[in-house]
Design a protein around this motif. Structure first.
Motif, PDB file in Angstrom:
ATOM      1  N   ALA A  46       0.843  -1.193   0.000  1.00 23.57           N
ATOM      2  CA  ALA A  46       0.000   0.000   0.000  1.00 23.57           C
ATOM      3  C   ALA A  46       0.877   1.241   0.000  1.00 23.57           C
ATOM      4  CB  ALA A  46      -0.912   0.004   1.221  1.00 23.57           C
ATOM      5  N   GLY A  47       0.341   2.300  -0.564  1.00 25.89           N
ATOM      6  CA  GLY A  47       1.034   3.583  -0.569  1.00 25.89           C
ATOM      7  C   GLY A  47       0.034   4.706  -0.351  1.00 25.89           C
ATOM      8  N   HIS A  48       0.500   5.791   0.261  1.00 23.44           N
ATOM      9  CA  HIS A  48      -0.377   6.902   0.606  1.00 23.44           C
ATOM     10  C   HIS A  48       0.433   8.188   0.577  1.00 23.44           C
ATOM     11  CE1 HIS A  48      -2.351   9.524   3.650  1.00 23.44           C
ATOM     12  NE2 HIS A  48      -3.429   9.116   3.004  1.00 23.44           N
ATOM     13  N   SER A  49      -0.131   9.263  -0.006  1.00 18.09           N
ATOM     14  CA  SER A  49       0.552  10.552   0.031  1.00 18.09           C
ATOM     15  C   SER A  49      -0.475  11.681   0.147  1.00 18.09           C
ATOM     16  CB  SER A  49       1.413  10.764  -1.223  1.00 18.09           C
ATOM     17  OG  SER A  49       0.603  10.930  -2.355  1.00 18.09           O
ATOM     18  N   VAL A  50      -0.080  12.736   0.842  1.00 20.85           N
ATOM     19  CA  VAL A  50      -0.911  13.922   1.037  1.00 20.85           C
ATOM     20  C   VAL A  50      -0.034  15.141   0.821  1.00 20.85           C
ATOM     21  CG1 VAL A  50      -2.267  15.272   2.681  1.00 20.85           C
ATOM     22  CG2 VAL A  50      -2.411  12.794   2.704  1.00 20.85           C
ATOM     23  N   LYS A  51      -0.543  16.120   0.075  1.00 25.11           N
ATOM     24  CA  LYS A  51       0.146  17.402  -0.106  1.00 25.11           C
ATOM     25  C   LYS A  51      -0.873  18.511   0.067  1.00 25.11           C
ATOM     26  CE  LYS A  51       3.603  15.651  -3.213  1.00 25.11           C
ATOM     27  NZ  LYS A  51       3.985  15.396  -4.566  1.00 25.11           N
ATOM     28  N   ALA A  52      -0.497  19.554   0.793  1.00 25.82           N
ATOM     29  CA  ALA A  52      -1.363  20.712   0.980  1.00 25.82           C
ATOM     30  C   ALA A  52      -0.508  21.971   0.923  1.00 25.82           C
ATOM     31  CB  ALA A  52      -2.086  20.625   2.318  1.00 25.82           C
ATOM     32  N   VAL A  53      -0.980  22.962   0.188  1.00 27.12           N
ATOM     33  CA  VAL A  53      -0.260  24.219   0.032  1.00 27.12           C
ATOM     34  C   VAL A  53      -1.252  25.360   0.214  1.00 27.12           C
ATOM     35  CG1 VAL A  53       1.104  25.645  -1.539  1.00 27.12           C
ATOM     36  CG2 VAL A  53       1.315  23.168  -1.623  1.00 27.12           C
ATOM     37  N   ALA A  54      -0.856  26.374   0.968  1.00 29.22           N
ATOM     38  CA  ALA A  54      -1.650  27.593   1.111  1.00 29.22           C
ATOM     39  C   ALA A  54      -0.727  28.782   0.905  1.00 29.22           C
ATOM     40  CB  ALA A  54      -2.295  27.649   2.488  1.00 29.22           C
ATOM     41  N   PRO A  76      -3.884  -9.997  -2.484  1.00 28.10           N
ATOM     42  CA  PRO A  76      -4.271 -11.220  -3.172  1.00 28.10           C
ATOM     43  C   PRO A  76      -5.668 -11.169  -3.791  1.00 28.10           C
ATOM     44  CG  PRO A  76      -3.842 -11.647  -0.825  1.00 28.10           C
ATOM     45  CD  PRO A  76      -3.612 -10.208  -1.076  1.00 28.10           C
ATOM     46  N   LEU A  77      -6.533 -10.287  -3.313  1.00 31.37           N
ATOM     47  CA  LEU A  77      -7.888 -10.199  -3.837  1.00 31.37           C
ATOM     48  C   LEU A  77      -8.071  -9.103  -4.883  1.00 31.37           C
ATOM     49  CD1 LEU A  77      -9.860 -10.740  -0.514  1.00 31.37           C
ATOM     50  CD2 LEU A  77      -9.269 -12.429  -2.261  1.00 31.37           C
ATOM     51  N   GLY A  78      -7.002  -8.342  -5.168  1.00 32.31           N
ATOM     52  CA  GLY A  78      -7.119  -7.289  -6.171  1.00 32.31           C
ATOM     53  C   GLY A  78      -6.358  -6.028  -5.785  1.00 32.31           C
ATOM     54  N   ALA A  79      -6.671  -4.955  -6.494  1.00 33.20           N
ATOM     55  CA  ALA A  79      -5.980  -3.686  -6.275  1.00 33.20           C
ATOM     56  C   ALA A  79      -6.994  -2.548  -6.280  1.00 33.20           C
ATOM     57  CB  ALA A  79      -4.934  -3.456  -7.354  1.00 33.20           C
ATOM     58  N   ALA A  80      -6.626  -1.446  -5.628  1.00 30.50           N
ATOM     59  CA  ALA A  80      -7.495  -0.270  -5.592  1.00 30.50           C
ATOM     60  C   ALA A  80      -6.629   0.979  -5.588  1.00 30.50           C
ATOM     61  CB  ALA A  80      -8.365  -0.302  -4.349  1.00 30.50           C
ATOM     62  N   SER A  81      -7.215   2.058  -6.134  1.00 31.29           N
ATOM     63  CA  SER A  81      -6.512   3.330  -6.189  1.00 31.29           C
ATOM     64  C   SER A  81      -7.512   4.467  -5.997  1.00 31.29           C
ATOM     65  CB  SER A  81      -5.816   3.483  -7.548  1.00 31.29           C
ATOM     66  OG  SER A  81      -5.186   4.744  -7.637  1.00 31.29           O
ATOM     67  N   ASN A  82      -7.109   5.512  -5.297  1.00 29.07           N
ATOM     68  CA  ASN A  82      -7.971   6.656  -5.051  1.00 29.07           C
ATOM     69  C   ASN A  82      -7.137   7.929  -5.159  1.00 29.07           C
ATOM     70  OD1 ASN A  82      -9.402   8.777  -3.905  1.00 29.07           O
ATOM     71  ND2 ASN A  82     -10.356   7.499  -2.356  1.00 29.07           N
ATOM     72  N   ASN A  83      -7.594   8.897  -5.946  1.00 29.68           N
ATOM     73  CA  ASN A  83      -6.909  10.179  -6.085  1.00 29.68           C
ATOM     74  C   ASN A  83      -7.919  11.307  -5.912  1.00 29.68           C
ATOM     75  OD1 ASN A  83      -4.360   9.039  -6.873  1.00 29.68           O
ATOM     76  ND2 ASN A  83      -5.290   8.612  -8.850  1.00 29.68           N
ATOM     77  N   THR A  84      -7.570  12.302  -5.095  1.00 34.84           N
ATOM     78  CA  THR A  84      -8.403  13.473  -4.894  1.00 34.84           C
ATOM     79  C   THR A  84      -7.531  14.718  -5.033  1.00 34.84           C
ATOM     80  OG1 THR A  84      -9.781  12.262  -3.319  1.00 34.84           O
ATOM     81  CG2 THR A  84      -9.942  14.649  -3.277  1.00 34.84           C
ATOM     82  N   THR A  85      -8.009  15.694  -5.811  1.00 34.31           N
ATOM     83  CA  THR A  85      -7.292  16.953  -5.985  1.00 34.31           C
ATOM     84  C   THR A  85      -8.277  18.099  -5.848  1.00 34.31           C
ATOM     85  OG1 THR A  85      -5.738  15.900  -7.503  1.00 34.31           O
ATOM     86  CG2 THR A  85      -5.810  18.290  -7.524  1.00 34.31           C
ATOM     87  N   SER A  86      -7.861  19.148  -5.153  1.00 31.36           N
ATOM     88  CA  SER A  86      -8.702  20.321  -4.992  1.00 31.36           C
ATOM     89  C   SER A  86      -7.826  21.562  -5.028  1.00 31.36           C
ATOM     90  CB  SER A  86      -9.452  20.247  -3.648  1.00 31.36           C
ATOM     91  OG  SER A  86     -10.207  21.416  -3.446  1.00 31.36           O
ATOM     92  N   ALA A  87      -8.291  22.622  -5.683  1.00 28.54           N
ATOM     93  CA  ALA A  87      -7.542  23.870  -5.755  1.00 28.54           C
ATOM     94  C   ALA A  87      -8.508  25.048  -5.741  1.00 28.54           C
ATOM     95  CB  ALA A  87      -6.696  23.918  -7.029  1.00 28.54           C
ATOM     96  N   ALA A  88      -8.075  26.166  -5.176  1.00 23.53           N
ATOM     97  CA  ALA A  88      -8.886  27.379  -5.134  1.00 23.53           C
ATOM     98  C   ALA A  88      -7.985  28.592  -5.212  1.00 23.53           C
ATOM     99  CB  ALA A  88      -9.708  27.424  -3.856  1.00 23.53           C
ATOM    100  N   ASN A  89      -8.440  29.619  -5.891  1.00 25.04           N
ATOM    101  CA  ASN A  89      -7.713  30.891  -5.963  1.00 25.04           C
ATOM    102  C   ASN A  89      -8.451  31.924  -5.180  1.00 25.04           C
ATOM    103  OD1 ASN A  89      -5.769  29.822  -7.529  1.00 25.04           O
ATOM    104  ND2 ASN A  89      -6.458  30.779  -9.411  1.00 25.04           N
TER     105      ASN A  89
END
Length: 89
Positions: A46-54, A76-89
């Motif tokens: 498994a892998g996980h990453s978080v980035k936040a910039v203000a 062994p039962l499969g794979a999953a992936s999740n990506n979330t991105t958000s930006a505001a000006n």
């Protein structure tokens, strides 16, 4: 004490706290956070990453915020992936 010395002391008494509390706040106006983790074992990985910039509005490109989250896992039962991105000006 003469009048000039008293004026200097009074000025320093007002300016010192302002610099002590104001300068760190100005330095922390922009923020960046990043974290990553990975794990692997006999049942999968498994892998996980978080980035936040203000960024404040004092830059020539203006202020804004950015958030990104990525997670993935495989086993062994499969794979999953999740990506979330958000930006505001």
């Amino acid at each position: 004490m003469n009048r000039k010395t008293v004026a200097r002391i009074a000025f320093a008494a007002v300016v010192a706290p302002t610099l002590a509390f104001g300068a760190p706040a100005a330095a922390m106006a922009d923020s960046y956070f990043s974290a990553e983790s990975t794990a692997a074992g006999i049942k999968g990985a498994a892998g996980h990453s978080v980035k936040a910039v203000a960024v404040d509005g004092n830059h020539k490109h203006g202020g804004g915020s950015y958030f990104e989250h990525n997670a993935s896992a495989a086993g062994p039962l499969g794979a999953a992936s999740n990506n979330t991105t958000s930006a505001a000006n």
